[in-house]
Design an enzyme around this catalytic site. Structure first.
Site, short mmCIF file in Angstrom:
data_model
loop_
_atom_site.label_atom_id
_atom_site.label_comp_id
_atom_site.label_asym_id
_atom_site.label_seq_id
_atom_site.Cartn_x
_atom_site.Cartn_y
_atom_site.Cartn_z
N CYS A 165 0.88 -1.23 0.02
CA CYS A 165 0.18 0.00 -0.19
C CYS A 165 0.87 1.15 0.06
CB CYS A 165 -1.00 -0.06 1.04
SG CYS A 165 -2.21 -1.45 1.14
N HIS A 305 -2.72 8.14 6.20
CA HIS A 305 -3.20 6.89 5.43
C HIS A 305 -4.45 6.06 6.04
CE1 HIS A 305 -1.86 2.97 4.01
NE2 HIS A 305 -2.00 2.18 5.04
N GLU A 316 -1.07 5.70 13.77
CA GLU A 316 -0.81 6.94 13.03
C GLU A 316 -0.97 7.85 13.82
OE1 GLU A 316 -1.32 8.51 8.26
OE2 GLU A 316 -2.91 7.30 9.22
N LYS A 337 -9.64 8.01 2.33
CA LYS A 337 -10.15 6.55 2.30
C LYS A 337 -11.58 6.37 2.82
CE LYS A 337 -5.69 4.30 2.30
NZ LYS A 337 -4.77 5.67 2.49
N HIS A 342 -9.77 2.02 0.28
CA HIS A 342 -8.49 2.15 0.21
C HIS A 342 -8.04 1.30 -0.87
CE1 HIS A 342 -4.42 1.18 1.28
NE2 HIS A 342 -4.65 0.36 2.19
N PHE A 401 1.85 -3.50 3.97
CA PHE A 401 2.24 -4.66 4.54
C PHE A 401 3.65 -4.96 4.39
CE2 PHE A 401 -1.95 -7.19 4.33
CZ PHE A 401 -2.78 -6.39 5.18
#
Length: 415
Positions: A165, A305, A316, A337, A342, A401
């Site tokens: 991502c 994010h 975050e 998002k 996403h 990831f």
């Protein structure tokens, strides 16, 4: 060449569940519109999650010749569409004399899932002779960049990142560095993703990473809200035209913003979970800011994010507080998002485009569905409605990831 070469954004191309084209996306974002709905691309009846951020009404023939469509997975088609929007917006002309100085850097996290699943079924049903000769070039990740370079005749650096991502944020950051070091003057850069497939939804569902709020799709993506239960898969593409400033100035290009900072880091912690202290996110933001030679208190807006996962949003927030100290309370933060879902490997490209538009329009898009903020998510997340805002510097965060992180710092353009 030295790193003093300035890099500006002269074109933006966006495709998402909010619309096809940059204007449609920005209008929907500014209005706080959700693009999330029931999955129509396949029968999701048996899936725990039956909602996603699908691109609606996309006609590849509007961008690609009919004979070529079958050679491209839909993620490549989205990349071509977004690139065409960006090139047209920039009024970029790739003539023979400049072609070697124009490059392409387009990422994807997953690549051609639709093609892989279709061709695997063809193999099982009919044997190896039923596999399409276009299977490999349709599915592999770097063919988005390859097809875009062919389309525009861009003969400069050509590459693709595949860092989950963070992929398209890395593509933009690496393209930025390519221009700064003098290896190219223009880069068509960003990312594309089309993973709303049985294996895509099923795989993330098996990780228990997705929201199951199927009865309220428009309210399912709710970053920083205490009732969030996972993210929503989106699809689409985000591509920017990055250009060396003097070149852009000489041709009279419209300049949206300047890209001034780029950071990379690793959590070195877990394959899917962020580190418990938010250290990787903290260090990547700090790296982007420090690379630009800017004090943290100069940052006015962060496109987070913010995936709508329980731990991700909390960590975050923790990282922002650690990075900005007392200034964290004064920074406007939002997760778009909440509206697009996403986009996985394309998230950084789309959200970099949104961040640039926020700087250019001096307007920060909202975090919708933030009805009951998590007690541990206590920053200014611009709930529900967009906000007119003085934005001199804006940060775009992307975390993936494997613990891979990227951050991009944009500045309001000044000649």
């Amino acid at each position: 060449m030295t790193s003093t070469r300035r890099v500006v954004v002269t074109g933006i191309g966006l495709v998402s569940s909010l619309g096809i084209g940059t204007d449609a996306n920005w209008a929907a974002l500014a209005a706080g519109t959700s693009g999330i709905g029931t999955i129509t691309k396949f029968d999701a009846t048996q899936f725990a999650t039956r909602i996603a951020g699908e691109v609606k009404g996309f006609d590849p023939l509007a961008f690609i010749e009919k004979k070529d469509v079958k050679k491209m997975d839909i993620f490549i088609q989205y990349a071509i569409a977004a690139s065409q929007f960006a090139v047209d917006d920039s009024r970029l002309e790739v003539t023979a004399d400049v072609a070697p100085r124009v490059g392409v850097f387009i990422a994807s996290g997953i690549g051609g899932f639709t093609t892989i699943e279709r061709e695997h079924k063809a193999l099982l049903d009919g044997g190896p002779r039923k596999i399409s000769p276009f299977f490999i070039p349709s599915a592999i990740i770097n063919l988005a960049a390859g097809q875009v370079s062919i389309r525009f005749g861009a003969k400069g650096p050509n590459s693709a990142t595949c860092t989950a991502c963070s992929a398209s944020a890395h593509a933009l950051g690496d393209a930025f560095e390519i221009i700064r070091r003098g290896a190219a003057d223009v880069m068509i850069a960003g990312g594309s993703e089309a993973a709303i497939t049985p294996m895509g939804i099923g795989g993330f569902g098996a990780l228990r990473a997705l929201s199951t709020r199927n009865d309220e799709p428009e309210r399912a993506s709710r970053p920083f809200d205490k009732d969030r239960d996972g993210f929503i898969v989106g699809e689409g593409a985000g591509v920017l035209i990055l250009e060396e400033y003097e070149r852009a100035k000489a041709r009279g290009a419209r300049i949206y913003a300047e890209l001034v900072g780029y950071g990379m880091s690793a959590d070195a912690y877990h394959i899917t979970a962020p580190s418990e202290d938010g250290d990787g996110a903290f260090r990547v933001m700090r790296a982007a800011i420090e690379s630009a030679g800017v004090a943290p208190d100069k940052v006015d807006y962060i496109n987070a994010h913010g995936t709508s996962t329980p731990r991700g949003d909390q960590l975050e927030t923790l990282a922002i507080k650690r990075c900005f100290g007392d200034h964290a309370a004064d920074v406007a933060v939002s997760s778009t998002k909440s509206m697009t879902g996403h986009l996985l490997g394309a998230a950084g490209g789309l959200e970099a485009g949104v961040t640039v538009l926020a700087v250019y329009n001096q307007c920060a898009p909202p975090t919708i569905n933030l009805d009951h903020p998590d007690d541990q998510c206590d920053l200014d997340y611009i709930p529900h409605k967009s906000r007119a805002l003085k934005i001199d510097y804006a940060l775009s965060n992307s975390f993936g990831f494997g613990g891979t992180n990227a951050a991009l710092l944009f500045k309001k353009f000044e000649a």
